[in-house]
Design an enzyme around this catalytic site. Structure first.
Site, mmCIF file in Angstrom:
data_model
loop_
_atom_site.group_PDB
_atom_site.id
_atom_site.type_symbol
_atom_site.label_atom_id
_atom_site.label_comp_id
_atom_site.label_asym_id
_atom_site.label_seq_id
_atom_site.Cartn_x
_atom_site.Cartn_y
_atom_site.Cartn_z
ATOM 1 N N THR A 104 -19.844 -1.425 -1.201
ATOM 2 C CA THR A 104 -19.608 -2.553 -0.169
ATOM 3 C C THR A 104 -19.702 -1.195 0.897
ATOM 4 O O THR A 104 -19.204 -0.118 0.894
ATOM 5 C CB THR A 104 -18.433 -3.216 -0.431
ATOM 6 O OG1 THR A 104 -18.389 -3.842 -1.538
ATOM 7 C CG2 THR A 104 -17.896 -3.983 0.753
ATOM 8 N N ALA A 106 -9.520 -6.675 -8.745
ATOM 9 C CA ALA A 106 -10.721 -6.195 -8.072
ATOM 10 C C ALA A 106 -11.690 -4.670 -8.889
ATOM 11 O O ALA A 106 -10.805 -3.820 -8.897
ATOM 12 C CB ALA A 106 -10.412 -5.592 -6.506
ATOM 13 N N ASP A 165 0.946 -0.982 0.379
ATOM 14 C CA ASP A 165 -0.445 0.350 -0.282
ATOM 15 C C ASP A 165 0.989 1.657 -0.093
ATOM 16 O O ASP A 165 1.454 1.250 0.327
ATOM 17 C CB ASP A 165 -0.501 -0.161 1.173
ATOM 18 C CG ASP A 165 -1.992 0.939 0.694
ATOM 19 O OD1 ASP A 165 -3.379 0.085 1.074
ATOM 20 O OD2 ASP A 165 -2.082 1.679 0.747
ATOM 21 N N LYS A 209 -3.616 6.123 -13.646
ATOM 22 C CA LYS A 209 -2.625 5.423 -13.786
ATOM 23 C C LYS A 209 -2.086 4.128 -12.897
ATOM 24 O O LYS A 209 -1.623 2.986 -13.541
ATOM 25 C CB LYS A 209 -1.088 6.091 -13.440
ATOM 26 C CG LYS A 209 -0.586 6.601 -13.966
ATOM 27 C CD LYS A 209 0.367 8.390 -13.843
ATOM 28 C CE LYS A 209 1.430 7.827 -13.425
ATOM 29 N NZ LYS A 209 2.178 9.523 -13.212
ATOM 30 N N ARG A 261 -18.062 8.659 0.933
ATOM 31 C CA ARG A 261 -19.106 7.796 0.223
ATOM 32 C C ARG A 261 -20.760 7.945 1.394
ATOM 33 O O ARG A 261 -20.868 8.567 2.412
ATOM 34 C CB ARG A 261 -19.048 6.804 0.265
ATOM 35 C CG ARG A 261 -18.035 6.053 -0.901
ATOM 36 C CD ARG A 261 -17.902 4.353 0.315
ATOM 37 N NE ARG A 261 -16.714 3.900 -1.238
ATOM 38 C CZ ARG A 261 -15.190 3.540 -0.594
ATOM 39 N NH1 ARG A 261 -15.527 3.842 0.620
ATOM 40 N NH2 ARG A 261 -15.011 2.771 -1.931
ATOM 41 N N TYR A 274 -11.738 6.595 -12.686
ATOM 42 C CA TYR A 274 -12.150 5.596 -12.181
ATOM 43 C C TYR A 274 -12.520 4.403 -12.771
ATOM 44 O O TYR A 274 -12.175 2.989 -12.779
ATOM 45 C CB TYR A 274 -13.054 5.761 -11.848
ATOM 46 C CG TYR A 274 -13.114 4.618 -9.846
ATOM 47 C CD1 TYR A 274 -12.409 4.100 -9.285
ATOM 48 C CD2 TYR A 274 -14.307 3.935 -9.811
ATOM 49 C CE1 TYR A 274 -12.132 2.843 -8.337
ATOM 50 C CE2 TYR A 274 -14.519 2.847 -8.761
ATOM 51 C CZ TYR A 274 -13.151 2.390 -8.640
ATOM 52 O OH TYR A 274 -13.417 1.093 -7.240
ATOM 53 N N ASN A 328 1.876 -3.634 -13.782
ATOM 54 C CA ASN A 328 2.720 -4.302 -13.045
ATOM 55 C C ASN A 328 2.264 -5.674 -12.731
ATOM 56 O O ASN A 328 3.679 -6.809 -12.582
ATOM 57 C CB ASN A 328 3.159 -3.272 -12.259
ATOM 58 C CG ASN A 328 4.011 -1.878 -12.991
ATOM 59 O OD1 ASN A 328 4.731 -1.940 -13.955
ATOM 60 N ND2 ASN A 328 4.182 -0.866 -12.806
HETATM 61 N N1 UDP Z 1 -24.750 10.409 -2.703
HETATM 62 C C1 UDP Z 1 -25.850 11.528 -1.279
HETATM 63 N N2 UDP Z 1 -25.067 11.762 -0.416
HETATM 64 C C2 UDP Z 1 -24.055 12.454 0.590
HETATM 65 C C3 UDP Z 1 -23.089 11.461 -0.369
HETATM 66 C C4 UDP Z 1 -23.761 9.991 -1.268
HETATM 67 O O1 UDP Z 1 -27.354 11.304 -1.716
HETATM 68 O O2 UDP Z 1 -23.889 12.901 0.567
HETATM 69 C C5 UDP Z 1 -25.492 10.302 -2.648
HETATM 70 C C6 UDP Z 1 -24.964 9.780 -4.763
HETATM 71 O O3 UDP Z 1 -24.998 11.038 -5.149
HETATM 72 C C7 UDP Z 1 -24.885 8.092 -5.127
HETATM 73 C C8 UDP Z 1 -25.093 7.967 -4.438
HETATM 74 O O4 UDP Z 1 -25.754 8.290 -2.939
HETATM 75 O O5 UDP Z 1 -26.186 8.389 -5.849
HETATM 76 C C9 UDP Z 1 -24.259 6.819 -3.834
HETATM 77 O O6 UDP Z 1 -22.879 7.092 -3.905
HETATM 78 P P1 UDP Z 1 -21.364 6.934 -3.301
HETATM 79 O O7 UDP Z 1 -20.746 7.959 -3.129
HETATM 80 O O8 UDP Z 1 -21.478 6.013 -1.643
HETATM 81 O O9 UDP Z 1 -20.611 5.918 -4.156
HETATM 82 P P2 UDP Z 1 -21.121 5.371 -5.247
HETATM 83 O O10 UDP Z 1 -21.972 4.657 -5.361
HETATM 84 O O11 UDP Z 1 -21.976 6.668 -6.205
HETATM 85 O O12 UDP Z 1 -20.339 5.098 -6.403
#
Ligand code: UDP
Length: 332
Positions: free
Chosen positions: A176, A115, A32, A92, A187, A146, A100
């Site tokens: 997850t 993953a 990491d 990258k 998230r 991403y 790699n």
């Molecule tokens: N989201 C939300 N409020 C927050 C953060 C995220 O409503 O404070 C929504 C975001 O717009 C998405 C969903 O929750 O539709 C999941 O977002 P996250 O960032 O967890 O991951 P994603 O599934 O988009 O990769």
């Protein structure tokens, strides 16, 4: 017993995976660069027999003085907020880094599990998403670093399999969650829980009707291990996720209830290219691996909330201790 490399082993899923592999008696080499984690996150893992840490960015080739049999490639920032901070580095990591590791797997004759992510489906036009769906990704949008990085990593794994007969496996991981998530990763679950516990407004993006399917981390790790352990696999990607979608309003209401919170909802604009629906078809995982997630959302959320709450309390105690310190006077 194998020597197993886990890249991104200090991340949220990586740490759970390292622990599960150690529990099975394997030697775990965690790689990491701590770009989206901290050495302290490893906690008790570091002291365990069979655990080794290499601090390195996978964009630089790894030179190992011992033989490895398995590689789990989990190295990449994974929350939209984190992976968009340095999009070129995200690309990258997923492209050069995966290349790699595939070379390393060739040198060692190792099996590599990549993953991948539900993000390879982009903003899907069909639901639920089956592995045969090729996705709907905006290649020039802010999520592309991403999405396209992970898609390219899947291509590399498939070409190494075709060209060099390398044993590669691809898992498409859907959202997850669980204990050990970083509270500030941006998230939805961490945001909603932190806001509910602090009695702050819960930030719902858009109308909140977009769906996600949340899988508890222990269930996911079980699926990763099953796919890696299959004696033979044809390289086809496998979806791993909870097949029961919820929308963000339902999620907010469940979290408010579990946190006994009166936080109001506060709507903010939907980020660009935010997928409106996400729901895995997990028939392939069920047939191939005998895998089904078993943790109900409310149960997994209770464990996640308890872990985040104790983290918040520690942080608050730390901040209070710091502000209780008398001001220091600098003597020149
Ligand atoms: N989201 C939300 N409020 C927050 C953060 C995220 O409503 O404070 C929504 C975001 O717009 C998405 C969903 O929750 O539709 C999941 O977002 P996250 O960032 O967890 O991951 P994603 O599934 O988009 O990769």
């Amino acid at each position: 017993m194998h020597n197993i490399l886990v890249t991104g082993g200090a991340g949220f899923i990586g740490r759970h995976l390292c622990q599960a592999l150690l529990d099975e008696g394997h030697n775990v080499i965690c790689v990491d660069d701590f770009s989206s984690s901290h050495p302290n996150d490893l906690g008790p893992l570091r002291a365990q027999t069979g655990f080794q840490l290499i601090e390195q960015d996978i964009c630089a080739p790894l030179d190992l003085p011992f033989k490895i049999e398995r590689i789990f490639n989990l190295a990449s920032p994974a929350s939209p907020v984190r992976y968009q901070l340095d999009p070129i580095q995200t690309l990258k990591t997923n492209v050069v880094g995966t290349l790699n590791l595939l070379e390393l797997a060739r040198q060692h004759g190792a099996r590599l599990l990549q993953a991948s992510t539900s993000e390879v489906y982009g903003d899907p036009l069909t639901s639920p998403q089956h592995e045969s769906y090729n996705g709907n990704v905006n290649p020039i949008g802010p999520r592309a670093c991403y999405d396209e990085g992970k898609r390219c990593a899947e291509t590399l794994c498939s070409d190494y399999r075709r060209q060099f007969q390398l044993d590669t496996r691809i898992v498409r991981i859907f959202n997850t969650y669980g204990p050990g998530m970083q509270i500030d990763d941006g998230r939805v679950i961490t945001n909603f829980v932190a806001q509910a516990l602090n009695n702050q407004p819960i930030t719902v993006y858009g109308d909140g009707l977009q769906t996600r399917s949340f899988c508890y981390v222990a269930d996911l790790v079980d699926g990763l291990q099953r796919l890696m352990a299959l004696p033979d696999h044809n390289g086809e990607p496998v979806n791993l996720g909870n097949p029961e979608p919820v929308n963000m309003l339902q999620l907010a209401s469940l979290i408010q209830h579990l946190c006994h919170s009166r936080s109001p909802l506060f709507h903010r604009p939907l980020p660009q290219d935010d997928p409106l629906q996400r729901e895995p078809n997990i028939e392939r995982a069920r047939q191939l691996l005998g895998w089904l997630p078993s943790t109900p959302l409310s149960e997994g959320l209770q464990r996640t909330i308890a872990a985040l709450q104790s983290r918040l309390e520690q942080d608050n105690a730390c901040n209070n201790a710091q502000s209780a310190q008398p001001d220091t006077v600098q003597i020149l």
